[in-house]
Design an enzyme around this catalytic site. Structure first.
Site, PDB file in Angstrom:
ATOM      1  N   LYS A  58     -16.788 -49.519  98.304  1.00 37.56           N
ATOM      2  CA  LYS A  58     -16.709 -50.984  98.300  1.00 37.56           C
ATOM      3  C   LYS A  58     -17.264 -51.425  96.950  1.00 37.56           C
ATOM      4  CE  LYS A  58     -18.682 -54.468  98.573  1.00 37.56           C
ATOM      5  NZ  LYS A  58     -18.737 -55.434  97.435  1.00 37.56           N
ATOM      6  N   GLU A  68     -17.283 -57.293  94.116  1.00 36.24           N
ATOM      7  CA  GLU A  68     -16.166 -58.239  94.159  1.00 36.24           C
ATOM      8  C   GLU A  68     -15.990 -58.960  92.815  1.00 36.24           C
ATOM      9  OE1 GLU A  68     -19.039 -58.273  95.609  1.00 36.24           O
ATOM     10  OE2 GLU A  68     -19.651 -60.230  96.399  1.00 36.24           O
ATOM     11  N   ARG A  69     -17.004 -58.805  91.911  1.00 32.85           N
ATOM     12  CA  ARG A  69     -16.887 -59.470  90.610  1.00 32.85           C
ATOM     13  C   ARG A  69     -16.097 -58.639  89.610  1.00 32.85           C
ATOM     14  NH1 ARG A  69     -22.807 -61.872  89.507  1.00 32.85           N
ATOM     15  NH2 ARG A  69     -23.551 -60.101  90.725  1.00 32.85           N
ATOM     16  N   CYS A 124     -29.478 -51.556  84.171  1.00 26.15           N
ATOM     17  CA  CYS A 124     -30.723 -51.341  84.918  1.00 26.15           C
ATOM     18  C   CYS A 124     -31.692 -50.522  84.087  1.00 26.15           C
ATOM     19  CB  CYS A 124     -30.444 -50.668  86.242  1.00 26.15           C
ATOM     20  SG  CYS A 124     -29.899 -48.989  86.022  1.00 26.15           S
TER      21      CYS A 124
HETATM   22  P1  NAD Z   1     -25.959 -57.273  93.900  1.00 22.77           P
HETATM   23  O1  NAD Z   1     -27.112 -56.764  94.681  1.00 22.77           O
HETATM   24  O2  NAD Z   1     -25.726 -58.730  93.854  1.00 22.77           O
HETATM   25  O3  NAD Z   1     -24.579 -56.642  94.462  1.00 22.77           O
HETATM   26  C1  NAD Z   1     -24.397 -55.264  94.595  1.00 22.77           C
HETATM   27  C2  NAD Z   1     -23.424 -54.995  95.734  1.00 22.77           C
HETATM   28  O4  NAD Z   1     -23.977 -55.472  96.964  1.00 22.77           O
HETATM   29  C3  NAD Z   1     -22.071 -55.677  95.582  1.00 22.77           C
HETATM   30  O5  NAD Z   1     -21.060 -54.759  95.959  1.00 22.77           O
HETATM   31  C4  NAD Z   1     -22.146 -56.875  96.530  1.00 22.77           C
HETATM   32  O6  NAD Z   1     -20.906 -57.174  97.120  1.00 22.77           O
HETATM   33  C5  NAD Z   1     -23.119 -56.401  97.594  1.00 22.77           C
HETATM   34  N1  NAD Z   1     -23.978 -57.492  98.099  1.00 22.77           N
HETATM   35  C6  NAD Z   1     -24.570 -58.471  97.365  1.00 22.77           C
HETATM   36  N2  NAD Z   1     -25.338 -59.254  98.152  1.00 22.77           N
HETATM   37  C7  NAD Z   1     -25.216 -58.771  99.416  1.00 22.77           C
HETATM   38  C8  NAD Z   1     -25.758 -59.151 100.671  1.00 22.77           C
HETATM   39  N3  NAD Z   1     -26.573 -60.195 100.791  1.00 22.77           N
HETATM   40  N4  NAD Z   1     -25.409 -58.445 101.763  1.00 22.77           N
HETATM   41  C9  NAD Z   1     -24.591 -57.376 101.662  1.00 22.77           C
HETATM   42  N5  NAD Z   1     -24.049 -56.958 100.489  1.00 22.77           N
HETATM   43  C10 NAD Z   1     -24.355 -57.643  99.384  1.00 22.77           C
HETATM   44  O7  NAD Z   1     -26.097 -56.652  92.434  1.00 22.77           O
HETATM   45  P2  NAD Z   1     -25.233 -56.994  91.133  1.00 22.77           P
HETATM   46  O8  NAD Z   1     -25.600 -58.353  90.641  1.00 22.77           O
HETATM   47  O9  NAD Z   1     -23.818 -56.678  91.367  1.00 22.77           O
HETATM   48  O10 NAD Z   1     -25.805 -55.887  90.115  1.00 22.77           O
HETATM   49  C11 NAD Z   1     -26.895 -56.104  89.268  1.00 22.77           C
HETATM   50  C12 NAD Z   1     -28.142 -55.477  89.852  1.00 22.77           C
HETATM   51  O11 NAD Z   1     -27.946 -54.080  90.055  1.00 22.77           O
HETATM   52  C13 NAD Z   1     -29.346 -55.579  88.922  1.00 22.77           C
HETATM   53  O12 NAD Z   1     -30.475 -55.911  89.690  1.00 22.77           O
HETATM   54  C14 NAD Z   1     -29.473 -54.186  88.342  1.00 22.77           C
HETATM   55  O13 NAD Z   1     -30.764 -53.833  87.916  1.00 22.77           O
HETATM   56  C15 NAD Z   1     -29.036 -53.355  89.499  1.00 22.77           C
HETATM   57  N6  NAD Z   1     -28.607 -52.034  89.086  1.00 22.77           N
HETATM   58  C16 NAD Z   1     -29.435 -50.990  89.373  1.00 22.77           C
HETATM   59  C17 NAD Z   1     -29.084 -49.721  88.964  1.00 22.77           C
HETATM   60  C18 NAD Z   1     -29.990 -48.561  89.248  1.00 22.77           C
HETATM   61  O14 NAD Z   1     -29.592 -47.435  88.995  1.00 22.77           O
HETATM   62  N7  NAD Z   1     -31.186 -48.767  89.768  1.00 22.77           N
HETATM   63  C19 NAD Z   1     -27.888 -49.505  88.265  1.00 22.77           C
HETATM   64  C20 NAD Z   1     -27.076 -50.605  88.010  1.00 22.77           C
HETATM   65  C21 NAD Z   1     -27.444 -51.872  88.428  1.00 22.77           C
END
Ligand code: NAD
Length: 490
Positions: A174, A177-178, A282
């Site tokens: 999954k 969606e962005r 990240c």
């Molecule tokens: P996000 O948490 O908004 O979304 C990630 C995924 O979760 C998406 O597929 C989204 O559809 C889903 N999602 C979002 N909110 C949800 C909810 N309330 N319930 C269920 N599913 C939900 O993250 P993002 O903005 O896409 O990515 C950026 C973040 O990811 C930053 O905090 C970054 O640090 C982190 N990140 C961490 C790593 C790592 O290895 N630790 C790597 C890349 C990015």
């Protein structure tokens, strides 16, 4: 009319049954690129049923045969590297060079997973008791799923997908969606690579789709990468439903700059770490702590590097930094810069309110440097996820390490120094799972686990390498005895 993206289920492209869809937007131009359906639980169920059917034969397929489609996929990823990179740049904003680097990391994970015939071997001990042998074998879990973030659409799915399927599982992705277009392209290649129907599937969607995955009884394990708030939520809901989970979260990565650091190299590397991918990594450095005399030279040089970075559409020649992902993200990052100033920082380089010629509607923030941010400020603890570097100053390495360790995240910490003793002390004492010594983005290669700590990771087995093999397999211990008189009967 924009193209509505499809799901890839049971070996073919299928329209989602969703009645809601979102626009996918190019953050450099604000142009709409496609529509992504927010798949409901019924679509997830369809994918899980196909995966459960496929699993029966896939787990019986010899591991040497299971890795053959991965070899093909590696070669297809190499052939389509430019097309995939442009897709990442267009939907995510980063530069073409950054996008190509991302695809390279994806390819390396496929290569590592191709070693599964050795990686998933078990252990044994003959005569653990007289005439009794004991073996530990690894078996796949069944159907597993990954939920991924926006910032590495071409790489992060590959922290999981190749290991899961090579180990004999059936896998559902999954994507964010962005940024769903790169996944469509990758699944086009997956279709050509020759995996049996149902082994690798794609379900587009958002929050409700994720909840359907978390609650589906047919899914055994969840891999997640995204923000800490979502990671924590997904880890608890997956665990409450009896699933194995590995959830990587957000970060706030510090770096210490010692007076004996090679300053030209340090500044060049740290400018790239803080402002590369518009700070949406990240593993971006976001707090730089100078020690003693490093303060003046680093402050002056990093301000110059920030002010001179060329910002624009990531596929345009010479561009070194693209936009942030959305209008909301731009507003949030600009708000955090203002908050940092209110909390006592001095804005040394201000990237707010600037337009890029030809891309006036894009979500651009230029590199920004906040000086002397108080360590207890909220801005010093909040993940900004934009091109903003905050400076703090310490007198000794002890003070600097204390500042590094005074935080809840533990994704990465770095030091720049010419002293082996200081570097060793840092490596030994620092609370972070990925450590850089004269390295600005300490991203583990595919043959090592991606070892976030603290609020940057929920679980115990990380992505990539041996951890991925352990995560996607369950151990079975067999203890056997074959008395002589039994064997004589046959
Ligand atoms: P996000 O948490 O908004 O979304 C990630 C995924 O979760 C998406 O597929 C989204 O559809 C889903 N999602 C979002 N909110 C949800 C909810 N309330 N319930 C269920 N599913 C939900 O993250 P993002 O903005 O896409 O990515 C950026 C973040 O990811 C930053 O905090 C970054 O640090 C982190 N990140 C961490 C790593 C790592 O290895 N630790 C790597 C890349 C990015």
């Amino acid at each position: 009319m924009n193209e509505r993206l499809q799901n890839f289920i049971n070996g073919g492209w299928i329209a989602s049954s969703a009645d809601v869809a979102l626009n996918v937007i190019n953050p450099a131009s604000a142009a709409v690129l496609a529509e992504v359906p927010l798949s409901p639980a019924a679509d997830v169920h369809q994918a899980v049923e196909a995966a459960e059917r496929a699993f029966v034969q896939w787990r019986r397929t010899p591991v040497v045969d299971r890795v053959q489609p991965l070899f093909k996929l590696k070669s297809l990823l190499e052939q389509h590297r430019d097309d995939l990179a442009l897709s990442i740049t267009d939907e995510c904003g980063k530069t073409l060079a950054e996008s190509k680097g991302e695809i390279q990391r994806a390819i390396e994970n496929v290569e590592t997973a191709c070693g599964m015939p050795m990686l998933m071997q078990g252990t044994n001990c003959e005569d653990i008791a007289t005439g009794i042998d004991e073996h530990m074998i690894r078996q796949p879990l069944g159907v597993v799923a990954a939920i991924t973030p926006f910032n590495f659409p071409g790489m992060i799915p590959f922290w999981f997908l190749p290991y899961a399927v090579a180990a004999g599982n059936c896998f559902i992705l999954k994507p964010s969606e962005r940024v769903p277009i790169t996944s469509q392209k990758i699944f086009g290649l997956i279709q050509t690579a020759g995996f049996p129907a149902g082994v690798v599937q794609l379900v587009n969607g958002g929050r409700d789709t994720v909840n359907a995955i978390l609650d589906h009884r047919g899914i055994r394990a969840i891999s997640f990468v995204g923000s800490t708030a979502t990671a924590r939520y997904i880890y608890s809901r997956a665990a409450a439903n009896g699933k194995r989970a590995q959830c990587q979260g957000g970060a706030k990565n510090p770096v210490i700059i010692m007076p004996d650091a090679e300053m030209e190299m340090t500044t060049r590397i740290l400018a790239d770490s803080a402002f590369g991918c518009a700070g949406q990594r990240c593993l971006a450095v976001s707090v730089a702590i100078t020690v003693g005399e490093a303060r003046n030279s680093f402050t002056e040089q990093i301000a110059a590097a920030a002010a001179s970075r060329k910002v624009g559409y990531g596929a345009a020649p010479g561009v070194e930094m693209g936009p942030v992902i959305s209008a909301e993200s731009k507003a949030r990052v600009e708000g955090l810069i203002a908050k940092g100033e209110q909390e006592g920082a001095r804005i040394l380089v201000d990237g707010r309110g600037r337009k890029v010629t030809g891309y006036e509607d894009g979500y651009f923030i230029l590199p920004t440097v906040l000086d002397s941010l108080p360590p207890r400020a909220e801005t010093a603890r909040t993940e900004i996820f934009g091109p903003v570097l905050s400076l703090m100053h310490a007198s000794t390495i002890e003070e600097a390490i204390a500042l590094v360790n005074d935080r809840s995240y533990g994704n990465m910490a770095c030091i720049f120094t010419g002293s082996g003793a200081d570097a060793r002390r840092f490596r030994y004492e620092v609370n972070a799972g990925n450590v850089g010594i004269n390295i600005g983005v300490a991203a583990p290669m595919s043959t090592f686990p991606f070892s976030g700590w603290g609020e940057s990771f929920f679980g115990d087995l990380h992505a990539q390498a041996h951890h991925a093999v352990e995560f996607y397999t369950q151990t079975k211990v067999v203890i056997e005895r074959w008395p002589k008189d039994w064997s004589r009967k046959f």
